[in-house]
Design an enzyme around this catalytic site. Structure first.
Site, PDB file in Angstrom:
ATOM      1  N   HIS A 119      12.808   9.337   1.764  1.00 44.97           N
ATOM      2  CA  HIS A 119      14.089   8.775   1.329  1.00 44.97           C
ATOM      3  C   HIS A 119      15.249   9.721   1.656  1.00 44.97           C
ATOM      4  O   HIS A 119      16.229   9.785   0.912  1.00 44.97           O
ATOM      5  CB  HIS A 119      14.066   8.430  -0.160  1.00 44.97           C
ATOM      6  CG  HIS A 119      13.096   7.338  -0.492  1.00 44.97           C
ATOM      7  ND1 HIS A 119      12.727   7.014  -1.779  1.00 44.97           N
ATOM      8  CD2 HIS A 119      12.396   6.484   0.296  1.00 44.97           C
ATOM      9  CE1 HIS A 119      11.853   6.031  -1.762  1.00 44.97           C
ATOM     10  NE2 HIS A 119      11.636   5.689  -0.506  1.00 44.97           N
ATOM     11  N   TYR A 175       4.672  10.292  -1.957  1.00 45.89           N
ATOM     12  CA  TYR A 175       4.709   9.822  -0.574  1.00 45.89           C
ATOM     13  C   TYR A 175       3.898  10.760   0.318  1.00 45.89           C
ATOM     14  O   TYR A 175       3.255  10.315   1.272  1.00 45.89           O
ATOM     15  CB  TYR A 175       6.147   9.733  -0.073  1.00 45.89           C
ATOM     16  CG  TYR A 175       6.868   8.480  -0.515  1.00 45.89           C
ATOM     17  CD1 TYR A 175       6.799   7.306   0.229  1.00 45.89           C
ATOM     18  CD2 TYR A 175       7.627   8.472  -1.686  1.00 45.89           C
ATOM     19  CE1 TYR A 175       7.469   6.160  -0.180  1.00 45.89           C
ATOM     20  CE2 TYR A 175       8.295   7.327  -2.098  1.00 45.89           C
ATOM     21  CZ  TYR A 175       8.215   6.174  -1.341  1.00 45.89           C
ATOM     22  OH  TYR A 175       8.868   5.050  -1.748  1.00 45.89           O
ATOM     23  N   ARG A 211      10.672  10.024  -8.309  1.00 45.62           N
ATOM     24  CA  ARG A 211      10.789   9.144  -9.472  1.00 45.62           C
ATOM     25  C   ARG A 211       9.439   8.817 -10.095  1.00 45.62           C
ATOM     26  O   ARG A 211       9.381   8.256 -11.192  1.00 45.62           O
ATOM     27  CB  ARG A 211      11.512   7.857  -9.076  1.00 45.62           C
ATOM     28  CG  ARG A 211      10.737   6.932  -8.180  1.00 45.62           C
ATOM     29  CD  ARG A 211      11.604   5.785  -7.655  1.00 45.62           C
ATOM     30  NE  ARG A 211      10.806   4.722  -7.053  1.00 45.62           N
ATOM     31  CZ  ARG A 211      10.310   4.758  -5.810  1.00 45.62           C
ATOM     32  NH1 ARG A 211      10.539   5.819  -5.049  1.00 45.62           N
ATOM     33  NH2 ARG A 211       9.601   3.757  -5.351  1.00 45.62           N
TER      34      ARG A 211
END
Length: 804
Positions: free
Chosen positions: A255, A264, A318
């Site tokens: 991101h 990720y 997050r």
């Protein structure tokens, strides 16, 4: 109960840790024939399901029974209607629920084919599965349908689950069904999805898309799809210098602005491991030399953030807010340990494609991490799929593998503003923010109050204590304005303040530091999120302590500004004894104390703190109640209460240049803490202002200074902003490590007021040296060094080393 289990966790649990053991290979040099496609389907089936585990032994027996009960429950609850397959998963406007519907079907398919579930080969279950697949295809996931909402659901989540079902049920599906399902995947994931490396097709997302294409090729006997998938991995391998991907310093970003090694990064690791294993020995085997970077990253990128089986929260974005979520029909915990277990399984899988020496070492590392997972063993991890669970159990039982200990050393990750420090008995991580890296990430209603994570959060764990510190409902119950280590203006912020997907980034460049690989000097020019706060913060990572300095702390928001020394989660009923300046304090929640620095504090079961000052520090015991749903809209609404012990410096309202100095002593007892507080000569604070911050510890031969501006601090002088770490050693040599964290220095002179006889080695950036009574080092342009330390080794002159 709704399915709000995270998409990423589903993919990890589904097969991220299975090992490919002797899967048949497609014949090289010939067009694939029927038996070759059958071999590839068998290989993927083995990767998805794993094998060789004792189905009648725990925890496998209970997990298989639970899987069967869940599948039977989903079959019974299925009620096909317009816009839904299950009443609680209406997908007319919500593709997340479409994706969750496919996840349920995949769970049912796994229960159908796995022995020991109680519904293995059950005709009623198969009938429900086939009807469900047809319903989903007819209503929502078919060629020609326009997608809506989150792209991920259509291009990764749903097709990965659907294709797994196709492999698992291949013998039960008609040719027409298979063709229709493949056409649906082709519609939503066309070849153009990997035509360019950018947007949503980078890093872990790119690997996920390649997985879809590869398995689509296997299911539909389409060699071109598999070839495309293998070739499209190539852009993932090279080091990047900005945006998503792996960096040369070991950073992993997704991101664009978010450190993401733990989630990720785990998807990238596991996904590549799966694809490498699937294609090994076939005409599409991944032979790109760039894949070497991924193998190197196991110890450069992932291992530094693993400790006792957990993955440090500072690189999980997050995902730290997910906590208790619904997996099928049960509540499961997601935390730093479950994310760590997925990484361990991914490393095991990748090891099968590595060389013999790497495979042996990685298996030893994983066995060591697993053995030390005393707080949350993988065998008790209900979010971990049976395949990775079996791989970890097999490793644990393998007497030929020696468990390796935790490494010792310091690692700086300038490209993602993170640092880890590992010592015998404890480890720590540091989270910072800059123009390059966000304060925090929110998105999809997740991590709504992680605002100040990048304001210097200093997390730490002991080898045998404190491993549940951030696992045990920390994120929903902690005061988000008092994360450990941060300096913060207590200005009220709205949930998700600053914007989604890494939008809140401060206008600050000098963030980073210098290290010799064991000790380090790290600093941050802090600019607060949503406030006028500005400060200079430094951390000096040493043998048994982290020395923390703050200076130039100012704000004008009309609110109190605090620097949090620590905030320890004591659990649901913890009453750990607290000693301040030798006196035991009250143990009940609701107690608070105010003290003048200097002083010292000891918290039983954790360690000690030496508060050098200046100003006032406070201590507070409190019981805090929160819900996962308050920090993550998809989280559990169950109320949770945890007790905390918080220590902080109170800088008052709108300070105009406040500061602090303290030491953190993990694992220290009260006597050692008190002795350190009394040892006035152990450490010298060389500077603590807006020009420089630095300390010297003679017994360690250590001198570290962060120069915010050109200046002098103790024996060090710098002509431009930089970080300098000096270590004198007992063999008559010393290392001088210099870095440009701001990436703006085009010329730099560093002077060390110490006799030096010769320079033994230096980097290409070192243009000239002057030895003698003082050492002068002249560096050229450091802007392209990406914040990396420039190490110079010298032979000392003079009569004796300055070490006591």
């Amino acid at each position: 109960m709704t399915d709000v289990w995270s998409r990423r966790s589903f993919l990890c649990a589904a097969g991220g840790g299975a090992l490919l053991l002797g899967a048949p290979a497609v014949r090289a040099g010939a067009a694939p024939v029927a038996e070759d496609w059958a071999a590839l389907r068998a290989a993927w089936r083995h990767l998805v399901l794993g094998g060789g585990f004792p189905a009648s032994a725990e925890p496998f027996r209970s997990r298989l029974t639970e899987l069967g009960e869940t599948a039977r429950g989903w079959a019974a609850a299925m009620a096909p209607a317009a816009g839904s397959l299950w009443p609680d998963l209406g997908f007319t406007t919500d593709p997340e629920k479409m994706m969750q519907s496919y996840y349920r079907l995949r769970t049912m398919a796994e229960a159908y084919v796995r022995p020991g579930t109680g519904v293995t080969g059950d005709t009623a279950l198969l009938s429900a599965l086939l009807g469900g697949l047809d319903q989903m295809h007819a209503q929502v996931y078919h060629a020609g349908r326009a997608r809506y909402g989150n792209w991920y659901c259509w291009q990764i989540g749903a097709p990965q689950a659907l294709l797994d079902v196709c492999v698992l049920l291949y013998g039960e599906l008609t040719a027409d069904r298979l063709a229709a399902f493949c056409a649906a995947v082709d519609h939503f994931v066309p070849d153009s999805a990997v035509a360019a490396y950018g947007g949503t097709s980078t890093g872990a997302n790119r690997v996920d898309l390649c997985r879809v294409l590869a398995v689509r090729g296997v299911v539909g006997a389409d060699p071109a799809k598999i070839s495309l998938a293998a070739d499209a991995l190539a852009p993932v391998f090279p080091y990047v210098t900005g945006g998503d991907g792996l960096y040369r310093d070991g950073s992993f970003v997704q991101h664009t602005w978010v450190p993401y090694t733990g989630t990720y990064g785990a998807v990238l690791l596991g996904g590549l491991g799966l694809l490498f294993a699937l294609l090994k020995g076939t005409p599409w085997e991944v032979t790109d030399p760039g894949a070497r970077i991924v193998f190197d990253a196991v110890e450069r990128a992932w291992a530094p953030f693993l400790f006792n089986g957990l993955a440090m929260d500072c690189v999980s974005g997050r995902a730290v807010s997910r906590g208790l979520t619904a997996l099928d029909a049960r509540q499961v915990q997601q935390d730093d340990h479950t994310r760590g277990h997925a990484l361990l399984a991914g490393i095991l899988l990748l090891a099968e494609g590595a060389g013999p020496a790497e495979r042996t070492r990685w298996r030893g590392l994983v066995k060591g991490w697993t053995a030390r997972s005393h707080y949350s063993p993988p065998a008790a991890d209900r979010s971990l799929g049976l395949a990775p669970l079996a791989a970890l159990a097999e490793l644990e039982a393998d007497a030929s593998v020696t468990a390796l200990p935790e490494p010792v050393g310091h690692r700086l990750f300038p490209s993602m503003d993170r640092a880890t420090h590992r010592r015998p008995g404890w480890a720590a991580s540091l989270s910072l923010a800059s123009r390059r890296i966000a304060h925090y990430e929110t998105g999809n209603g997740e991590n709504l109050r992680g605002w100040h994570t990048g304001s210097g959060m200093l997390a730490w764990w002991g080898s045998s204590y404190g491993n549940g510190q951030y696992s045990d409902a920390f994120w929903p119950t902690v005061d988000p304005y008092r994360l450990p280590g941060i300096t913060v203006a207590r200005k009220a912020l709205a949930d998700g303040a600053g914007g989604d997907w890494g939008a809140p980034r401060p206008d600050a460049a000098w963030v980073g530091g210098s290290t010799d690989g064991e000790f380090a000097s790290v600093g941050q020019h802090l600019r607060g999120l949503g406030s006028t706060l500005e400060a200079r913060k430094s951390w000096f990572f040493l043998a048994d302590t982290v020395v923390c300095l703050g200076a130039g702390i100012r704000a004008s928001d009309g609110v109190v500004v605090e620097s949090v020394v620590d905030n320890r989660n004591l659990g649901a009923a913890g009453s750990h004894a607290l000693t301040v300046n030798g006196a035991v304090q009250p143990s009940g929640p609701g107690w608070s104390g105010v003290y003048r620095a200097p002083g010292w504090v000891h918290l039983a079961g954790f360690g000690g703190y030496v508060l050098h000052g200046p100003g006032t520090f406070r201590a507070l015991r409190e019981a805090r109640t929160g819900r996962w749903s308050e920090v993550n809209r998809g989280g559990s609404a169950t109320a949770l209460t945890r007790r905390y012990l918080t220590l902080w410096y109170d800088h008052g309202t709108d300070p105009a240049g406040a500061g602090y100095a303290y030491q953190l002593l993990p694992g220290a007892d009260a006597d050692r803490t008190g002795a350190r507080a009394s040892a006035s000569g152990w450490m010298a604070v060389l500077a603590n202002d807006e020009v420089a911050q630095g300390v010297a510890v003679g017994s360690l031969g250590f001198t570290g200074v962060n120069f915010w501006r050109p200046g002098v601090a103790g024996p060090l002088e710098a002509s431009a902003p930089c970080s300098v770490t000096v270590r004198e050693r007992g063999d008559g040599t010393a290392t001088v490590c210099v870095a440009d964290p701001g990436r703006v220095v085009e010329a730099l002179d560093v002077v060390w007021d110490r006799p030096v006889a010769a320079v033994l080695s230096g980097p290409p950036s070192l243009l000239s040296v002057v030895t003698g009574p003082r050492l002068r080092l002249r560096f050229g342009n450091l802007t392209t060094a990406a914040g990396a330390s420039q190490e110079v080794v010298v032979r000392l002159g003079g009569s004796a080393l300055r070490m006591s």
